[in-house]
Design a protein around this motif. Structure first.
Motif, short mmCIF file in Angstrom:
data_model
loop_
_atom_site.label_atom_id
_atom_site.label_comp_id
_atom_site.label_asym_id
_atom_site.label_seq_id
_atom_site.Cartn_x
_atom_site.Cartn_y
_atom_site.Cartn_z
N PRO A 66 0.81 -1.24 0.00
CA PRO A 66 0.00 0.00 0.00
C PRO A 66 0.83 1.28 0.00
CG PRO A 66 -0.14 -1.15 2.12
CD PRO A 66 0.53 -2.09 1.17
N ARG A 67 2.08 1.21 0.44
CA ARG A 67 2.90 2.42 0.50
C ARG A 67 3.93 2.48 -0.62
NH1 ARG A 67 4.25 3.14 6.99
NH2 ARG A 67 2.07 3.24 7.70
N TRP A 68 3.79 1.63 -1.62
CA TRP A 68 4.74 1.66 -2.75
C TRP A 68 4.22 2.62 -3.81
CZ3 TRP A 68 5.05 -0.60 -7.89
CH2 TRP A 68 6.35 -0.64 -8.40
N PRO A 69 4.91 3.74 -4.07
CA PRO A 69 4.35 4.78 -4.94
C PRO A 69 4.87 4.76 -6.37
CG PRO A 69 6.21 5.67 -3.72
CD PRO A 69 6.15 4.18 -3.40
N LEU A 70 5.53 3.69 -6.79
CA LEU A 70 6.28 3.74 -8.05
C LEU A 70 5.66 2.93 -9.17
CD1 LEU A 70 9.86 3.40 -6.52
CD2 LEU A 70 8.69 5.49 -7.21
N LEU A 71 4.34 2.65 -9.10
CA LEU A 71 3.71 1.85 -10.16
C LEU A 71 3.82 2.55 -11.51
CD1 LEU A 71 2.08 -0.61 -11.05
CD2 LEU A 71 0.00 0.64 -10.45
N LYS A 72 3.56 3.83 -11.55
CA LYS A 72 3.62 4.57 -12.81
C LYS A 72 5.01 4.49 -13.43
CE LYS A 72 3.00 9.18 -14.81
NZ LYS A 72 2.61 10.59 -14.55
N GLN A 73 6.05 4.75 -12.62
CA GLN A 73 7.42 4.68 -13.13
C GLN A 73 7.76 3.28 -13.62
OE1 GLN A 73 6.28 6.18 -10.47
NE2 GLN A 73 7.61 7.82 -9.72
#
Length: 515
Positions: free
Chosen positions: A194-201
């Motif tokens: 839930p705290r991983w923010p790098l899906l777009k990259q």
């Protein structure tokens, strides 16, 4: 250690007077962020107070740049200065990303990994024990290990799991793609941390860095239209995928339009996406041979006719979709008259997909299910029961009669069926399917004499009668004796089956019995 105040914002940490990025890379390059177009000479003079500067880049138009300090301690001192003011205007220093830091040089007198008396086979074993993020960090700090990682990458990175990707930083993702992206053939997993923010990259790099990616299986990973566009719809997207599964990924009909560039796609699973209603089914890639849309509870059954746009479709699994008239018999007359009907759903499906070989549908006793007998090439049929009130209800025997005319049928399966779903008359009809190889009929309360009808299925190879309350050792022995081609029999949780069955069937060496 430097005695300097701590800044309000930082993207690094300090240890023994040296700044490190989150990937434990020594910081020497520092980013300059300003709101005023300073002069380069003035910046150079100001920053030189913290140490020797090897290089300074500054773009006055964009009001940004970077400075490279000779020593890491000098960069740390500049970063930890609470405020930078020049000509009455302030600016901010931040550590540049790991990717932008210069390569570290080994200290004189230290022993290189190339000089260690360890054979490469040992390093390969070490590689197998390390998680992905640790492998990448180790490879970044040891050239010998990096060479081994690249050699072994074809073997160990053939399948990439998202739980490993979620442990990577932005630098780690880029490094993984550079070192082993070409060897990744399958990407799978979910949900994300839930705290991983790098899906777009991450999805941005897939198409460019993974040219051999052919299978993608996401589960419970919410995908925005932007993510889908980055994955598939741009010129350098992942367009060579042949097997795609996006289960419970919050997809809608608009998402399906972004799959059009996948001209080599043959298998597509969109199960359990309630946002799909079926408006864009005809826009799916024409190369599709397998489509799984079970559990899309708001998908209109009347939209199945749009599958006529998929001429190569051979397998369709569409159970538990929105069939509006399930409980029509229990409505009052006024409600039943006003409720829209789906009576010709299967007739339209047969017309649209005449070449179906595998079909899974939910059984509803108010539909035109007998039309399924028009699928002349049908080999596998899975009939899934649904929860109707009041219970029980049964499969329409006219459907089973229609299947008798389908000579190609080899597999018949009933899923989640309550007792009485198939009655004695239905079992007699099933016994007429002479070419049937597999019959899965669990949880039915047939009597002993009714079960003997199954002796007529001479071609049967696999029979599952688990949870049958009246199935006995004697009936099983009769079936084993009569069905000469039977190779596997499941009779789990049958109360009349005892351990003596193994002794009774010991002469049938080719028969595997699961009790």
């Amino acid at each position: 250690m430097l005695k300097i105040p701590k800044p309000q914002f930082r993207n690094y940490y300090i240890e023994d007077g040296v700044a490190y990025t989150e990937d434990r890379k020594v910081v020497r390059r520092v980013k300059i962020c300003a709101a005023f177009p300073f002069e380069r000479k003035a910046l150079l003079k100001h920053l030189s107070r913290f140490g020797t500067i090897d290089e300074l880049r500054w773009c006055a138009d964009k009001q940004e740049g970077w400075v490279l300090f000779k020593e890491p301690t000098e960069a740390a001192k500049a970063l930890y200065s609470p405020k930078h003011t020049l000509n009455g205007h302030t600016f901010v220093l931040r550590a540049s990303s790991t990717w932008d830091q210069p390569p570290e040089q080994e200290e004189q007198g230290t022993l290189s990994a190339y000089d260690l008396p360890i054979v490469d086979d040992v390093w390969c074993k070490v590689l197998n024990y390390l998680p992905l993020d640790t492998r990448l960090n180790f490879a970044a700090s040891c050239q010998r290990f990096q060479a081994i990682y690249e050699l072994e990458s074809k073997r160990i990175n053939h399948v990439l799991n998202m739980k490993d990707v979620c442990k990577l930083t932005n630098w780690g993702i880029r490094r993984m793609m550079r070192l082993s992206g070409e060897h990744i053939h399958r990407l799978e997993g979910g949900p994300l941390h839930p705290r991983w923010p790098l899906l777009k990259q991450f999805v941005q790099l897939l198409g460019v860095s993974c040219p051999n990616l052919t299978e993608l299986h996401f589960h419970r990973i919410p995908l925005s239209p932007e993510n889908m566009a980055l994955l598939f719809h741009r010129s350098n997207g992942s367009v060579k995928i042949t097997n795609l599964s996006l289960r419970r990924c919050d997809l809608t009909d608009c998402h399906l339009l972004l799959l059009q560039p996948l001209t080599e796609l043959t298998t597509l699973s969109l199960e359990e996406n309630p946002g799909i209603r079926g408006d864009t089914l005809e826009d799916l890639p024409v190369s599709l041979e397998v489509l799984r849309i079970s559990g899309c509870e708001y998908l209109e059954s009347t939209c199945l006719r749009k599958l006529a746009a998929l001429p190569l479709l051979r397998e369709l699994r569409c159970s538990e979709i929105y069939l509006r008239n399930f409980n029509r018999d229990w409505m009052d007359e006024d409600e039943a008259a006003a409720w829209p009907l789906d009576e010709h759903v299967y007739r339209e499906l047969v017309r649209s997909c005449p070449n179906l070989e595998v079909l899974e549908v939910s059984v509803c006793p108010y539909m035109d299910e007998n039309q399924l007998g028009g699928l002349s090439q049908l080999r596998t049929l899975v009939l899934r029961a649904v929860a109707l009130e009041p219970q029980p209800y049964q499969v329409d025997n006219s459907l089973l009669l229609a299947l008798v005319e389908v000579d190609s049928l080899r597999h018949l399966e009933f899923q989640q069926a309550a007792p009485g779903f198939v009655d004695a008359a239905g079992l007699k009809i099933i016994s007429q399917l002479k070419e049937l190889r597999t019959l899965i009929l669990r949880n039915q309360n047939f009597k002993a004499n009714e079960l003997r009808e199954l002796r007529k299925l001479n071609a049967l190879e696999f029979l599952d009668l688990s949870d049958s309350p009246h199935l006995s050792n004697e009936i099983v022995a009769e079936l084993a004796k009569t069905l000469g081609k039977l190779r596997r029999l499941k009779v789990k949780r049958c109360p009349l089956i005892s351990r003596r069955l193994t002794e009774i069937l010991k002469e049938y060496h080719m028969l595997q019995v699961d009790v």
